[in-house]
Design a protein around this motif. Structure first.
Motif, PDB file in Angstrom:
ATOM      1  N   LEU A 141       0.818  -1.220   0.000  1.00 28.43           N
ATOM      2  CA  LEU A 141       0.000   0.000   0.000  1.00 28.43           C
ATOM      3  C   LEU A 141       0.847   1.263   0.000  1.00 28.43           C
ATOM      4  N   MET A 142       2.002   1.204   0.631  1.00 27.30           N
ATOM      5  CA  MET A 142       2.846   2.390   0.766  1.00 27.30           C
ATOM      6  C   MET A 142       3.973   2.428  -0.263  1.00 27.30           C
ATOM      7  N   SER A 143       3.847   1.652  -1.336  1.00 32.52           N
ATOM      8  CA  SER A 143       4.872   1.648  -2.371  1.00 32.52           C
ATOM      9  C   SER A 143       4.353   2.306  -3.648  1.00 32.52           C
ATOM     10  N   TRP A 144       4.419   1.629  -4.773  1.00 28.10           N
ATOM     11  CA  TRP A 144       4.101   2.243  -6.057  1.00 28.10           C
ATOM     12  C   TRP A 144       2.672   2.779  -6.167  1.00 28.10           C
ATOM     13  N   PRO A 145       1.654   2.237  -5.459  1.00 24.46           N
ATOM     14  CA  PRO A 145       0.338   2.887  -5.561  1.00 24.46           C
ATOM     15  C   PRO A 145       0.369   4.354  -5.114  1.00 24.46           C
ATOM     16  N   GLN A 146       1.284   4.684  -4.217  1.00 18.78           N
ATOM     17  CA  GLN A 146       1.401   6.081  -3.769  1.00 18.78           C
ATOM     18  C   GLN A 146       1.884   6.993  -4.895  1.00 18.78           C
ATOM     19  N   ILE A 147       2.688   6.460  -5.776  1.00 18.33           N
ATOM     20  CA  ILE A 147       3.153   7.249  -6.930  1.00 18.33           C
ATOM     21  C   ILE A 147       1.974   7.541  -7.854  1.00 18.33           C
ATOM     22  N   ILE A 148       1.186   6.511  -8.131  1.00 20.43           N
ATOM     23  CA  ILE A 148       0.024   6.668  -9.017  1.00 20.43           C
ATOM     24  C   ILE A 148      -0.975   7.665  -8.421  1.00 20.43           C
ATOM     25  N   THR A 149      -1.318   7.482  -7.139  1.00 17.76           N
ATOM     26  CA  THR A 149      -2.302   8.378  -6.518  1.00 17.76           C
ATOM     27  C   THR A 149      -1.745   9.790  -6.355  1.00 17.76           C
ATOM     28  N   GLY A 150      -0.439   9.908  -6.162  1.00 18.99           N
ATOM     29  CA  GLY A 150       0.184  11.234  -6.078  1.00 18.99           C
ATOM     30  C   GLY A 150       0.088  11.988  -7.399  1.00 18.99           C
ATOM     31  N   PHE A 151       0.395  11.295  -8.495  1.00 26.05           N
ATOM     32  CA  PHE A 151       0.259  11.904  -9.817  1.00 26.05           C
ATOM     33  C   PHE A 151      -1.196  12.274 -10.091  1.00 26.05           C
ATOM     34  N   ALA A 152      -2.099  11.345  -9.810  1.00 24.59           N
ATOM     35  CA  ALA A 152      -3.517  11.596 -10.068  1.00 24.59           C
ATOM     36  C   ALA A 152      -4.020  12.780  -9.250  1.00 24.59           C
ATOM     37  N   GLY A 153      -3.568  12.894  -8.006  1.00 19.65           N
ATOM     38  CA  GLY A 153      -3.971  14.031  -7.173  1.00 19.65           C
ATOM     39  C   GLY A 153      -3.535  15.359  -7.770  1.00 19.65           C
ATOM     40  N   ILE A 154      -2.320  15.400  -8.287  1.00 13.48           N
ATOM     41  CA  ILE A 154      -1.804  16.628  -8.914  1.00 13.48           C
ATOM     42  C   ILE A 154      -2.594  16.952 -10.173  1.00 13.48           C
ATOM     43  N   VAL A 155      -2.819  15.953 -11.016  1.00 12.96           N
ATOM     44  CA  VAL A 155      -3.554  16.172 -12.269  1.00 12.96           C
ATOM     45  C   VAL A 155      -4.979  16.644 -11.980  1.00 12.96           C
ATOM     46  N   LEU A 156      -5.656  15.990 -11.047  1.00 15.23           N
ATOM     47  CA  LEU A 156      -7.029  16.392 -10.699  1.00 15.23           C
ATOM     48  C   LEU A 156      -7.066  17.813 -10.138  1.00 15.23           C
ATOM     49  N   ALA A 157      -6.147  18.128  -9.246  1.00 11.00           N
ATOM     50  CA  ALA A 157      -6.123  19.470  -8.649  1.00 11.00           C
ATOM     51  C   ALA A 157      -5.865  20.537  -9.712  1.00 11.00           C
ATOM     52  N   ARG A 158      -4.913  20.285 -10.592  1.00  8.05           N
ATOM     53  CA  ARG A 158      -4.629  21.253 -11.663  1.00  8.05           C
ATOM     54  C   ARG A 158      -5.839  21.438 -12.578  1.00  8.05           C
ATOM     55  N   THR A 159      -6.497  20.340 -12.904  1.00  5.29           N
ATOM     56  CA  THR A 159      -7.675  20.407 -13.774  1.00  5.29           C
ATOM     57  C   THR A 159      -8.784  21.227 -13.130  1.00  5.29           C
ATOM     58  N   ILE A 160      -9.041  20.975 -11.873  1.00  4.23           N
ATOM     59  CA  ILE A 160     -10.090  21.718 -11.161  1.00  4.23           C
ATOM     60  C   ILE A 160      -9.746  23.201 -11.087  1.00  4.23           C
ATOM     61  N   LEU A 161      -8.494  23.520 -10.750  1.00  3.01           N
ATOM     62  CA  LEU A 161      -8.104  24.943 -10.646  1.00  3.01           C
ATOM     63  C   LEU A 161      -8.206  25.646 -11.999  1.00  3.01           C
ATOM     64  N   ARG A 162      -7.837  24.954 -13.080  1.00  2.00           N
ATOM     65  CA  ARG A 162      -7.962  25.554 -14.419  1.00  2.00           C
ATOM     66  C   ARG A 162      -9.417  25.845 -14.758  1.00  2.00           C
ATOM     67  N   ARG A 163     -10.286  24.923 -14.436  1.00  8.60           N
ATOM     68  CA  ARG A 163     -11.714  25.109 -14.737  1.00  8.60           C
ATOM     69  C   ARG A 163     -12.315  26.224 -13.893  1.00  8.60           C
ATOM     70  N   ILE A 164     -11.888  26.337 -12.656  1.00 12.36           N
ATOM     71  CA  ILE A 164     -12.374  27.418 -11.802  1.00 12.36           C
ATOM     72  C   ILE A 164     -11.913  28.768 -12.351  1.00 12.36           C
ATOM     73  N   LYS A 165     -10.647  28.850 -12.783  1.00  9.35           N
ATOM     74  CA  LYS A 165     -10.125  30.109 -13.321  1.00  9.35           C
ATOM     75  C   LYS A 165     -10.820  30.479 -14.622  1.00  9.35           C
ATOM     76  N   LYS A 166     -11.165  29.474 -15.455  1.00 12.91           N
ATOM     77  CA  LYS A 166     -11.881  29.745 -16.696  1.00 12.91           C
ATOM     78  C   LYS A 166     -13.285  30.268 -16.416  1.00 12.91           C
ATOM     79  N   ALA A 167     -13.910  29.726 -15.380  1.00 10.68           N
ATOM     80  CA  ALA A 167     -15.282  30.135 -15.044  1.00 10.68           C
ATOM     81  C   ALA A 167     -15.329  31.557 -14.504  1.00 10.68           C
ATOM     82  N   ASN A 168     -14.247  32.007 -13.892  1.00  7.58           N
ATOM     83  CA  ASN A 168     -14.220  33.372 -13.332  1.00  7.58           C
ATOM     84  C   ASN A 168     -13.839  34.314 -14.378  1.00  7.58           C
TER      85      ASN A 168
END
Length: 168
Positions: A141-168
């Motif tokens: 649980l504390m090995s390579w799945p953390q890399i995948i979820t870490g990348f996904a967290g960054i991608v999701l956060a960036r996507t959400i922030l971009r969409r929020i900035k576009k909406a404003n």
């Protein structure tokens, strides 16, 4: 003064959202374990990045240290000594995510988090001489799945922030 309150409100919101995401496994128990790991981990990492990027403060690190306490009480961390290991990994993920937000080194942050979590887990399993099955599960649980979820967290956060900035 008003800016400080805004930071606390956003931090509280992202803490609550991360806690809700951690509870998904109880609302939808039919989701298979491996899917749970990647889904919940990605959403929690997204919350940490959104918290640190929207508040422009290190409150996300404190959120990251609090989340494993909740995971322990939910039964997702079977060993109490894993709380500081996961808390430190989450805090480091948030701190480095803030520092590297506009840098290509941001994509190294999930590797650092995974290395810290894996090393800490190995130390805990050796210290406590855990049964082989539990040690293997925690190490996984504390090995390579953390890399995948870490990348996904960054991608999701960036996507959400971009969409929020576009909406404003």
């Amino acid at each position: 003064m008003q800016g400080k309150w805004k930071v606390f409100v956003y931090a509280g919101f992202f803490l609550a959202l991360a806690v809700i995401f951690q509870g998904i496994r109880f609302v939808f128990p039919m989701i298979p374990g491996p899917v749970n790991i990647f889904l919940i981990g990605s959403l929690v990492n997204m919350c940490l990045m959104l918290a640190v990027w929207t508040t422009e403060s290190y409150w996300a690190a404190i959120i990251g240290m609090f989340l494993p306490v909740i995971a322990f009480f939910q039964g997702m961390l079977p060993v109490v000594l894993m709380i500081p290991v996961v808390g430190f990994g989450n805090a480091l993920y948030a701190i480095l995510g803030k520092r590297m937000q506009r840098n290509r080194l941001l994509w190294c942050v999930p590797f650092v988090k995974a290395a810290v979590l894996y090393t800490g887990t190995c130390a805990v399993t050796l210290l406590l001489v855990l049964p082989e099955r539990i040690a293997a599960m925690l190490s996984f649980l504390m090995s390579w799945p953390q890399i995948i979820t870490g990348f996904a967290g960054i991608v999701l956060a960036r996507t959400i922030l971009r969409r929020i900035k576009k909406a404003n």
